[in-house]
Write a protein that holds these residues in place. Sequence first.
Motif, short mmCIF file in Angstrom:
data_model
loop_
_atom_site.label_atom_id
_atom_site.label_comp_id
_atom_site.label_asym_id
_atom_site.label_seq_id
_atom_site.Cartn_x
_atom_site.Cartn_y
_atom_site.Cartn_z
N ILE A 15 0.84 -1.20 0.00
CA ILE A 15 0.00 0.00 0.00
C ILE A 15 0.88 1.25 0.00
O ILE A 15 0.59 2.24 -0.69
N MET A 16 1.98 1.22 0.75
CA MET A 16 2.87 2.37 0.86
C MET A 16 3.42 2.81 -0.49
O MET A 16 3.65 4.00 -0.73
N ARG A 17 3.61 1.88 -1.40
CA ARG A 17 4.19 2.19 -2.71
C ARG A 17 3.37 3.19 -3.50
O ARG A 17 3.89 3.95 -4.32
N PHE A 18 2.06 3.21 -3.29
CA PHE A 18 1.16 4.03 -4.11
C PHE A 18 0.73 5.33 -3.44
O PHE A 18 -0.07 6.08 -4.00
N LEU A 19 1.25 5.60 -2.26
CA LEU A 19 0.87 6.81 -1.55
C LEU A 19 1.76 7.98 -1.97
O LEU A 19 2.95 7.80 -2.22
N PRO A 20 1.21 9.23 -2.03
CA PRO A 20 2.06 10.41 -2.24
C PRO A 20 3.00 10.58 -1.05
O PRO A 20 2.77 10.02 0.03
N TYR A 21 4.06 11.40 -1.24
CA TYR A 21 5.14 11.46 -0.25
C TYR A 21 4.64 11.79 1.15
O TYR A 21 4.98 11.11 2.13
#
Length: 208
Positions: A15-21
């Motif tokens: 999930i973390m891969r697709f989150l904005p910074y």
Amino acid sequence: MCLYYIQEEPIDNEIMRFLPYEAKLEASLTCFPRELCVMADGAEVEACPDKLPEIAHWVSSFPQIKRLIFHISTKELEKTAIDIKKLPGTVRFVNGSTDETSGCGNPEIIIAVGKSGREEICEAVASLAKEGDSSAEVDEAAIERHLRFKVSPDFVIKTGGSHLTDFLIWQSVYSELFFTDVNWNRFRRVDFLRALRDFQSRERRFGK
């Protein structure tokens, strides 16, 4: 030993891969201070008073942070310079001999204007003397009972450089300190999250 931070389960890496910074940075936080102190210069706060409620709302989005303390290093700032109604939670405004509380709920917010840690300790000792306590009865616990601010900040953030005031000099002896070159008016939510990430990375020793 009582540890003053709360730890949560991390978010799945996929999930973390697709989150904005900024969202990714927030999602990576699993360890939070229970009590947070933010220090600022009085001139900075007067020039940008809305930054104070902005930071307060950032903090209120993290229920793990139970208490937020603002120290404003000036004796000139009036209560009217800060719109208390914009602040979430229960607000205590301390300026000289004035000590007012308004609002309700969480977090607990303390705004201390121009208070010195040395002054506070002197006042505590004077109060002990007035009560007639003998020198044999004056210990750490006795002084702590007479301090005006009964707080224990786990984390202290100072904006605009590395100059630290002596506010909460007694209570912050085991606090983690974070200095940022970002000035008060330019301090962003992402800077706040980076500070929390820094706190998370530290191994607290509590003076040991």
